[in-house]
Design a protein around this motif. Structure first.
Motif, PDB file in Angstrom:
ATOM      1  N   ALA A  55     -70.051 -49.225 -38.535  1.00 48.15           N
ATOM      2  CA  ALA A  55     -71.069 -49.258 -39.596  1.00 48.15           C
ATOM      3  C   ALA A  55     -72.455 -49.033 -38.982  1.00 48.15           C
ATOM      4  O   ALA A  55     -72.707 -49.452 -37.839  1.00 48.15           O
ATOM      5  N   PRO A  56     -73.348 -48.357 -39.696  1.00 44.06           N
ATOM      6  CA  PRO A  56     -73.237 -47.888 -41.084  1.00 44.06           C
ATOM      7  C   PRO A  56     -72.573 -46.521 -41.239  1.00 44.06           C
ATOM      8  O   PRO A  56     -72.432 -46.050 -42.350  1.00 44.06           O
ATOM      9  N   ARG A  57     -72.212 -45.879 -40.121  1.00 39.55           N
ATOM     10  CA  ARG A  57     -71.510 -44.594 -40.248  1.00 39.55           C
ATOM     11  C   ARG A  57     -70.262 -44.768 -41.104  1.00 39.55           C
ATOM     12  O   ARG A  57     -69.983 -43.979 -42.001  1.00 39.55           O
ATOM     13  N   CYS A  58     -69.477 -45.796 -40.821  1.00 34.13           N
ATOM     14  CA  CYS A  58     -68.306 -46.134 -41.636  1.00 34.13           C
ATOM     15  C   CYS A  58     -68.730 -47.136 -42.697  1.00 34.13           C
ATOM     16  O   CYS A  58     -69.396 -48.121 -42.396  1.00 34.13           O
ATOM     17  N   ALA A  59     -68.358 -46.861 -43.941  1.00 33.65           N
ATOM     18  CA  ALA A  59     -68.808 -47.709 -45.057  1.00 33.65           C
ATOM     19  C   ALA A  59     -67.665 -48.426 -45.754  1.00 33.65           C
ATOM     20  O   ALA A  59     -67.880 -49.016 -46.809  1.00 33.65           O
ATOM     21  N   GLY A  60     -66.470 -48.389 -45.169  1.00 36.27           N
ATOM     22  CA  GLY A  60     -65.402 -49.131 -45.822  1.00 36.27           C
ATOM     23  C   GLY A  60     -64.047 -48.879 -45.192  1.00 36.27           C
ATOM     24  O   GLY A  60     -63.802 -47.846 -44.570  1.00 36.27           O
ATOM     25  N   THR A  61     -63.171 -49.879 -45.351  1.00 36.13           N
ATOM     26  CA  THR A  61     -61.789 -49.786 -44.902  1.00 36.13           C
ATOM     27  C   THR A  61     -60.891 -50.320 -46.007  1.00 36.13           C
ATOM     28  O   THR A  61     -61.193 -51.349 -46.625  1.00 36.13           O
ATOM     29  N   ILE A  62     -59.810 -49.608 -46.264  1.00 37.52           N
ATOM     30  CA  ILE A  62     -58.812 -50.080 -47.237  1.00 37.52           C
ATOM     31  C   ILE A  62     -57.457 -50.052 -46.535  1.00 37.52           C
ATOM     32  O   ILE A  62     -56.842 -48.990 -46.366  1.00 37.52           O
ATOM     33  N   VAL A  63     -57.015 -51.203 -46.101  1.00 35.28           N
ATOM     34  CA  VAL A  63     -55.769 -51.318 -45.341  1.00 35.28           C
ATOM     35  C   VAL A  63     -54.588 -50.987 -46.243  1.00 35.28           C
ATOM     36  O   VAL A  63     -54.545 -51.382 -47.416  1.00 35.28           O
ATOM     37  N   TRP A  64     -53.638 -50.266 -45.693  1.00 30.89           N
ATOM     38  CA  TRP A  64     -52.359 -50.091 -46.370  1.00 30.89           C
ATOM     39  C   TRP A  64     -51.407 -51.131 -45.813  1.00 30.89           C
ATOM     40  O   TRP A  64     -51.018 -51.028 -44.666  1.00 30.89           O
ATOM     41  N   GLN A  65     -51.010 -52.142 -46.558  1.00 28.57           N
ATOM     42  CA  GLN A  65     -51.207 -52.408 -47.957  1.00 28.57           C
ATOM     43  C   GLN A  65     -51.252 -53.912 -48.118  1.00 28.57           C
ATOM     44  O   GLN A  65     -50.807 -54.642 -47.224  1.00 28.57           O
ATOM     45  N   LEU A  66     -51.755 -54.413 -49.237  1.00 27.89           N
ATOM     46  CA  LEU A  66     -51.810 -55.862 -49.441  1.00 27.89           C
ATOM     47  C   LEU A  66     -50.433 -56.452 -49.660  1.00 27.89           C
ATOM     48  O   LEU A  66     -50.041 -57.412 -49.017  1.00 27.89           O
ATOM     49  N   ASN A  67     -49.679 -55.880 -50.601  1.00 28.72           N
ATOM     50  CA  ASN A  67     -48.510 -56.567 -51.162  1.00 28.72           C
ATOM     51  C   ASN A  67     -47.270 -55.692 -51.094  1.00 28.72           C
ATOM     52  O   ASN A  67     -47.327 -54.514 -50.759  1.00 28.72           O
ATOM     53  N   ASP A 107     -51.584 -40.395 -38.515  1.00 26.71           N
ATOM     54  CA  ASP A 107     -50.958 -40.031 -37.249  1.00 26.71           C
ATOM     55  C   ASP A 107     -50.684 -41.292 -36.436  1.00 26.71           C
ATOM     56  O   ASP A 107     -49.673 -41.381 -35.727  1.00 26.71           O
ATOM     57  N   VAL A 108     -51.597 -42.271 -36.577  1.00 29.57           N
ATOM     58  CA  VAL A 108     -51.329 -43.599 -36.020  1.00 29.57           C
ATOM     59  C   VAL A 108     -50.231 -44.230 -36.880  1.00 29.57           C
ATOM     60  O   VAL A 108     -50.325 -44.270 -38.091  1.00 29.57           O
ATOM     61  N   TRP A 109     -49.212 -44.749 -36.230  1.00 28.85           N
ATOM     62  CA  TRP A 109     -47.953 -45.226 -36.741  1.00 28.85           C
ATOM     63  C   TRP A 109     -46.916 -44.115 -36.758  1.00 28.85           C
ATOM     64  O   TRP A 109     -45.896 -44.213 -36.103  1.00 28.85           O
ATOM     65  N   ASN A 110     -47.170 -43.013 -37.456  1.00 26.80           N
ATOM     66  CA  ASN A 110     -46.131 -41.993 -37.567  1.00 26.80           C
ATOM     67  C   ASN A 110     -45.888 -41.255 -36.257  1.00 26.80           C
ATOM     68  O   ASN A 110     -44.735 -41.015 -35.889  1.00 26.80           O
ATOM     69  N   GLN A 111     -46.976 -40.889 -35.563  1.00 23.41           N
ATOM     70  CA  GLN A 111     -46.811 -40.133 -34.327  1.00 23.41           C
ATOM     71  C   GLN A 111     -47.273 -40.865 -33.081  1.00 23.41           C
ATOM     72  O   GLN A 111     -46.848 -40.514 -31.978  1.00 23.41           O
ATOM     73  N   ARG A 112     -48.130 -41.875 -33.244  1.00 19.74           N
ATOM     74  CA  ARG A 112     -48.660 -42.483 -32.028  1.00 19.74           C
ATOM     75  C   ARG A 112     -49.062 -43.930 -32.251  1.00 19.74           C
ATOM     76  O   ARG A 112     -49.100 -44.432 -33.378  1.00 19.74           O
ATOM     77  N   ASP A 113     -49.386 -44.545 -31.146  1.00 21.47           N
ATOM     78  CA  ASP A 113     -49.678 -45.966 -31.077  1.00 21.47           C
ATOM     79  C   ASP A 113     -50.980 -46.327 -31.792  1.00 21.47           C
ATOM     80  O   ASP A 113     -51.852 -45.478 -32.005  1.00 21.47           O
ATOM     81  N   TYR A 114     -51.135 -47.618 -32.091  1.00 16.50           N
ATOM     82  CA  TYR A 114     -52.341 -48.047 -32.815  1.00 16.50           C
ATOM     83  C   TYR A 114     -53.610 -47.931 -31.990  1.00 16.50           C
ATOM     84  O   TYR A 114     -54.715 -47.960 -32.548  1.00 16.50           O
ATOM     85  N   LEU A 115     -53.507 -47.781 -30.686  1.00 17.17           N
ATOM     86  CA  LEU A 115     -54.719 -47.520 -29.903  1.00 17.17           C
ATOM     87  C   LEU A 115     -55.372 -46.200 -30.315  1.00 17.17           C
ATOM     88  O   LEU A 115     -56.541 -45.959 -30.017  1.00 17.17           O
ATOM     89  N   GLY A 116     -54.634 -45.378 -31.038  1.00 18.36           N
ATOM     90  CA  GLY A 116     -55.195 -44.146 -31.571  1.00 18.36           C
ATOM     91  C   GLY A 116     -56.331 -44.372 -32.544  1.00 18.36           C
ATOM     92  O   GLY A 116     -57.146 -43.459 -32.768  1.00 18.36           O
ATOM     93  N   TYR A 117     -56.416 -45.563 -33.144  1.00 15.37           N
ATOM     94  CA  TYR A 117     -57.556 -45.851 -34.024  1.00 15.37           C
ATOM     95  C   TYR A 117     -58.883 -45.692 -33.291  1.00 15.37           C
ATOM     96  O   TYR A 117     -59.910 -45.368 -33.899  1.00 15.37           O
ATOM     97  N   LEU A 118     -58.861 -45.935 -31.982  1.00 19.04           N
ATOM     98  CA  LEU A 118     -60.095 -45.864 -31.209  1.00 19.04           C
ATOM     99  C   LEU A 118     -60.645 -44.443 -31.136  1.00 19.04           C
ATOM    100  O   LEU A 118     -61.808 -44.249 -30.771  1.00 19.04           O
ATOM    101  N   ASP A 119     -59.831 -43.458 -31.492  1.00 25.16           N
ATOM    102  CA  ASP A 119     -60.294 -42.070 -31.496  1.00 25.16           C
ATOM    103  C   ASP A 119     -61.026 -41.709 -32.786  1.00 25.16           C
ATOM    104  O   ASP A 119     -61.539 -40.587 -32.903  1.00 25.16           O
ATOM    105  N   TYR A 120     -61.047 -42.601 -33.757  1.00 23.31           N
ATOM    106  CA  TYR A 120     -61.615 -42.296 -35.072  1.00 23.31           C
ATOM    107  C   TYR A 120     -62.927 -43.038 -35.297  1.00 23.31           C
ATOM    108  O   TYR A 120     -63.087 -44.193 -34.880  1.00 23.31           O
ATOM    109  N   ALA A 121     -63.829 -42.346 -35.988  1.00 26.55           N
ATOM    110  CA  ALA A 121     -65.042 -42.983 -36.522  1.00 26.55           C
ATOM    111  C   ALA A 121     -65.217 -42.455 -37.946  1.00 26.55           C
ATOM    112  O   ALA A 121     -66.138 -41.692 -38.236  1.00 26.55           O
ATOM    113  N   PRO A 122     -64.335 -42.841 -38.865  1.00 30.40           N
ATOM    114  CA  PRO A 122     -64.351 -42.266 -40.213  1.00 30.40           C
ATOM    115  C   PRO A 122     -65.553 -42.739 -41.018  1.00 30.40           C
ATOM    116  O   PRO A 122     -66.117 -43.801 -40.762  1.00 30.40           O
TER     117      PRO A 122
END
Length: 807
Positions: free
Chosen positions: A594-606, A493-508
Motif C-alpha cells: 500500500a498505497p500501490r495495492c489497495a485491496g486483497t480478497i482472499v479465496w475463499q471465506l467459506n 499461478d501460485v498454488w496451481n503451478q508454483r509455491d506460495y513464495l511466488g506471491y513475493l513476485d507480485y505487487a498488484p
C-alpha cells in the motif's frame, strides 16, 4: 383493501416423472409420493424421508447423480374463496426449468433459478380446493439439449452450466460437489390486491455536500388509470405524490445526515424508509419498508506512475479492502437462514474482513445477507452470475439475463454496503488465455453482456454505483485483462503451478482472488469420510478433494517446504499449516505494498460442504488454521517482514484513523536462544505504511523477530524451510478450567514455530482463541478454549518443528 399475501408452503408431495435418469430411480423412491418441504429441494426432501443417504458423506455424491437426471413433480392442494381481487401466484425461486399448473391448466414456464416469476391466476382459482403443481425438467438434461440451439460454448468443469440460468457451482466445481438440484427453493405465495400494487421500490441514496438525498423510484402494477397516492416516510418527514401512470419518483432530502461507513471507518447509520401506496382517501393498498444509508462512493481507476489504480473511496476516504470471496454456504442454499449468515459474518468480522465478494458462480444471496452487511459495515462486491465460461447472447438466454439483472439491481440497490457491480468472474481472462477464441470462432461468448447490456442496466437502475465488466479487469480493453499493474488481478499461478513464495513476485493494484488449498478440521473430515484407515490417498479423502490434480498438488506444494508425511495425522496438519502460511504471506505482502495495492480478497471465506479447499472456514463452520492467519494478517495494525529491492524490510501498517506510536523491538535470535537486539520508536501515520531496512546476516539456525505493542508478532527466516535446522519442539503444558471452557498455558523450552492447538480433535465443539504462535525459549502463551472445560488438549498441540524434522 391492502395487498394480502398467503404463503403456499404446506402439504407438498414429490414424485419422479421423467428425465434421462428415470430408470435409475430406486423402487422405494418411485413407490409413493414423498413429503416435500417448501422452500426446499429434491435432495433434502429425499434425505428427510430417509430415502437417500447424506449427499455430503463418503461417495454418496456420485451414487446420487441420478437425482439430477430426473424430472420431478411437486404437488399440493389448498383452499381458496375467490373474491373481486386480482390474484397472482408469486414464485420467488424455482430451480430451474419448470412448468407451473393450477387446477390442470398451465399458468407459465420458467428457466431461471435467479428470478422471481409472477403469474396472474384470478381466472383459474375455484371455490374450495385448488390443485397446484410444479414440474421440474432436469436442468442437466435441459442444458445439454440447449447445445443444439446455441452450439457448444467453452466452460470449466464437466457440465454445460453456461447454457441455463442456474447456480453454476451446482454442477460441480473445484471445491464443490456435482449435485444438480431441483425444487421450490425460495418462498411461493398467493398475493391478492385491488386497483394497484407496488411492483418495485428502488431508493437511491446519495450525499451532496451536507445534504442526504433519496430518490425513491416506485413502479406500479395497476388495474385502472385512476389516481393513487404514494407516501414516502423517512427521518420524521413524509412526502406525497399523486400518480396516474405506472411509475413515479419521490425525492426527499435529509439535512446533515449521519453517514454510513465501512467497519473500521465509522458508524453504520441507516435511516428507516417506508413507502405506502394508497387510494386518494388514504385507504392503504400496499406498502414497502426498508432502510437506506447515506454515503458517497467512488471506484478510483485513475492512471498513476505504477499503472492504473483500483481503489474504493467511501465518503471521500480511500478504503483498503480487507476482503474474502464468498461462495454459497450450502449446495442446498434454502438451508442458509439468517442465523447461519450471522455466524459467517461473525467469523468474517472477527478475522478483520471489511469486504465480501459475492462470486459469480453462485446466487444473489437473500435479503438477510445484505442486511447483515449493512448493519456490520461489510462492503459487498456483487458479481453478476457468470463464471469461468462462454455464455451465448442469443434468445432465450439473453432475455433471461436481462430480466434477472434488472430484478437483482432493483432489489439490492437500497443497501449501502453494496459498492460494486461486477459483470463476470474470469470470463474476459478466459477468452484471452484459455483457448476460447479459437474454439468460438464468430460465436457470441458474453462480451455483449459485460460491456453493453449489464452496464446499461446498472446505469439506468443504479447510477450511484460503479460497474466493472469482469474480474480480473485491467480497466482498458486494449490490455491483457489480468495485468497486475492495472485494475484488479487474480493470482493463480501460485498454488496451481508454483509455491506460495511466488506471491513475493507480485505487487498488484488490487488482488481480487488468490488462495491456497488445505484440509478442513479433522472432525469435519471424519464426519464426512468413514475410510478405515484414513490416509492421504484413501478413497473418501480423494473424493472430498475437487481441485484439479488436487492430491498431487497438495503434495507438490508441501514438498517445497517439508518432507511430505505418509501418515495421515502429520499430512493433515502439514496441509493446514501450508495453507495458513500461504494466506499469511500473501495478505501481508500485498498489504505492505500500500498505497500501490489497495485491496486483497482472499479465496475463499467459506465452504458449501465438507471438503479439502481454499476456505478459511470449513464446510461444518469450523475455523481452519488459515482463518487465524487471516485474522492476524488483517489486524488493524500490523508489522511484517518482506523483501523490497533485494533487501529485508520491516513494514508497519496502520489501518486506523489515529497515529501509531509504539516501541519496536527487533531481534535476530539463534535457535539455541542467543540473540542480538535493537530497539526503536515506531511512528506510522493514520492509514499509512512505514518501512525500515533490516540489517542482514541471518542463517539457517536463526530467526528475525519483531515485537510491537498492538500488532501480532512478525517473524522471518532467512533460509528456506527445507534448509532450516529447527530444534526439536520442547515445552511444558499447564491446563485449568475456566467459566466457558479451559485455558492451556504452554511454556517453550526451545524455539516453537507456528504452535497450534487442533482442539476439535479432542472435542468437536472446542474453539481455541489463537493459533500459529511462534515462541522463543522461555516464553509462554495461554490458549483459551471455548466449549470443552475438562478436556486434555496437550496431545493435539502441533508445531512446524515436528514437520521440518521428519527428514
Amino acid at each position: 383493501m391492502a395487498l394480502q399475501r398467503r404463503t403456499l408452503h404446506d402439504g407438498w408431495r414429490l414424485t419422479p416423472v421423467g428425465g434421462s435418469g428415470l430408470g435409475a430411480v430406486p423402487p422405494e423412491v418411485a413407490a409413493a409420493p414423498v413429503p416435500a418441504t417448501v422452500p426446499g429441494c429434491v435432495h433434502t426432501d429425499l434425505l428427510a424421508a430417509g430415502l437417500i443417504p447424506d449427499p455430503y458423506l463418503d461417495d454418496n455424491e456420485a451414487r446420487l447423480a441420478w437425482i439430477g437426471r430426473v424430472d420431478w413433480r411437486y404437488e399440493t392442494e389448498f383452499d381458496h374463496q375467490p373474491g373481486e381481487s386480482t390474484v397472482d401466484l408469486v414464485c420467488a425461486g424455482l430451480d430451474t426449468v419448470a412448468r407451473v399448473e393450477l387446477n390442470g391448466t398451465e399458468v407459465g414456464t420458467t428457466a431461471n433459478m435467479h428470478r422471481t416469476h409472477r403469474f396472474g391466476v384470478s381466472d383459474l382459482l375455484t371455490p374450495g380446493t385448488n390443485r397446484l403443481a410444479v414440474t421440474f425438467t432436469s436442468a442437466l438434461d435441459h442444458a445439454e439439449a440447449m447445445r443444439a440451439h446455441y452450439g457448444d460454448r467453452p466452460h470449466t468443469n464437466a457440465h454445460p452450466y453456461n447454457l441455463v440460468r442456474k447456480m453454476a457451482c451446482n454442477f460441480g466445481w473445484d471445491w464443490g460437489p456435482d449435485l444438480v438440484t431441483a425444487g421450490i427453493w425460495r418462498p411461493l405465495a398467493l398475493e391478492s390486491w385491488r386497483r394497484a400494487r407496488l411492483a418495485s421500490v428502488r431508493p437511491l441514496a446519495t450525499v451532496d455536500g451536507e445534504t442526504g438525498r433519496v430518490a425513491v423510484h416506485v413502479a406500479l402494477q395497476r388495474e385502472d388509470a385512476d389516481p393513487v397516492l404514494v407516501r414516502v416516510r423517512c427521518d420524521g418527514q413524509e412526502f406525497k405524490a399523486t400518480v396516474t401512470g405506472e411509475s413515479t419518483v419521490v425525492t426527499l432530502e435529509v439535512p446533515e445526515p449521519r453517514l454510513w461507513w465501512p467497519r473500521g471507518y465509522g458508524e453504520q447509520h441507516r435511516y428507516p424508509l417506508e413507502v405506502v401506496l394508497a387510494q386518494p382517501d388514504g385507504t392503504e393498498l400496499d406498502s414497502w419498508s426498508g432502510a437506506v444509508g447515506f454515503r458517497s462512493l467512488a471506484l478510483d481507476t485513475s492512471p498513476d506512475e505504477h499503472g492504473t489504480s483500483f481503489r474504493f473511496v467511501v465518503n471521500g476516504k480511500p478504503v483498503f479492502a480487507r476482503g474474502a470471496n464468498w461462495i454459497p454456504d450450502d449446495c442446498f442454499p434454502h438451508r442458509v437462514d439468517r442465523e447461519r449468515y450471522a455466524r459467517r459474518f461473525a467469523q468474517a468480522t472477527a478475522a478483520g474482513v471489511n469486504l465480501l465478494r459475492v462470486w459469480g458462480g453462485g446466487i444473489y444471496e437473500s435479503d438477510d445477507f445484505y442486511d447483515l452487511a449493512d448493519a456490520q459495515g461489510i462492503l459487498v462486491w456483487q458479481d453478476f452470475l457468470f463464471a469461468c465460461a462462454a455464455y451465448p447472447e442469443e434468445e432465450p438466454l439473453r432475455g433471461e439475463v436481462a430480466a434477472e439483472a434488472r430484478e437483482a439491481v432493483t432489489r439490492l440497490a437500497p443497501h449501502p454496503s453494496l459498492v460494486l457491480w461486477n459483470g463476470s468472474n474470469e470470463n474476459l481472462w478466459g477468452h484471452e488465455d484459455w483457448g476460447w477464441r479459437e474454439r468460438l470462432g464468430d460465436r457470441t461468448w458474453g462480451l455483449g453482456y459485460y460491456t453493453d447490456l449489464l452496464p446499461k442496466i446498472v446505469a439506468e437502475l443504479d447510477p450511484t454505483r460503479p460497474y466493472c465488466p469482469s474480474s480480473p479487469w485491467s480497466v482498458s480493453a486494449g490490455r491483457h485483462p489480468n495485468d497486475p499493474d492495472h485494475g484488479c488481478t487474480h493470482v493463480w499461478d501460485v498454488w496451481n503451478q508454483r509455491d506460495y513464495l511466488g506471491y513475493l513476485d507480485y505487487a498488484p493494484r488490487f488482488a481480487a482472488e488468490f488462495g491456497f488449498c488445505g484440509a478442513p478440521a479433522l472432525s469435519t473430515l471424519r464426519r464426512a469420510v468413514t475410510d478405515e484407515p484414513l490416509t492421504p490417498r484413501s478413497p473418501g479423502v480423494v473424493r472430498h478433494n475437487k481441485a484439479a490434480d488436487g492430491p498431487a498438488k497438495l503434495d507438490r506444494r508441501l514438498a517445497e517446504h517439508f518432507p511430505v508425511p505418509a501418515e495421515f495425522p502429520a499430512w493433515h496438519w502439514a496441509t493446514q499449516l501450508n495453507q495458513a502460511r500461504a494466506v499469511r504471506l500473501g495478505v501481508q505482502h500485498f498489504r505492505a505494498q500500500a498505497p500501490r495495492c489497495a485491496g486483497t480478497i482472499v479465496w475463499q471465506l467459506n465452504d458449501c460442504w465438507p471438503v479439502i479447499s481454499w476456505s478459511v472456514v470449513d464446510g461444518d463452520g469450523r475455523l481452519k488454521p488459515a482463518w487465524y492467519a487471516l485474522r492476524d494478517s488483517y489486524a488493524d495494525r500490523l508489522v511484517t517482514f518482506g523483501e523490497r529491492d533485494g533487501k529485508l524490510v520491516l513494514s508497519a501498517i496502520n489501518d486506523t484513523d489515529t497515529p501509531w506510536e509504539a516501541p519496536a523491538l527487533l531481534r535476530r535470535v539463534s535457535f539455541d536462544g542467543s540473540e542480538e537486539a535493537q530497539s526503536s520508536e515506531l511512528s506510522v501515520p493514520p492509514r499509512g505504511v512505514t518501512r525500515q531496512e533490516v540489517p542482514v546476516g541471518g542463517s539457517a539456525t536463526d530467526v528475525f523477530v519483531a515485537d510491537v505493542p498492538g500488532s501480532p508478532r512478525a517473524t522471518w527466516f532467512s533460509a528456506p524451510d527445507l534448509e532450516l535446522r529447527l530444534p526439536e519442539a520442547r515445552y511444558s503444558v499447564e491446563s485449568r478450567t475456566v467459566a466457558e471452557g479451559c485455558e492451556l498455558t504452554v511454556t517453550a523450552e526451545s524455539l516453537l514455530v507456528d504452535l497450534t492447538l487442533l482442539a476439535d480433535q479432542v472435542s468437536e465443539s472446542a474453539v481455541p482463541d489463537r493459533a500459529l504462535v511462534t515462541l522463543l525459549p522461555g516464553e509462554s502463551v495461554t490458549f483459551g478454549v471455548r466449549g470443552a472445560p475438562s478436556a486434555d488438549f496437550s496431545a493435539v498441540l502441533h508445531t512446524a518443528n515436528e514437520l521440518a524434522r521428519r527428514a
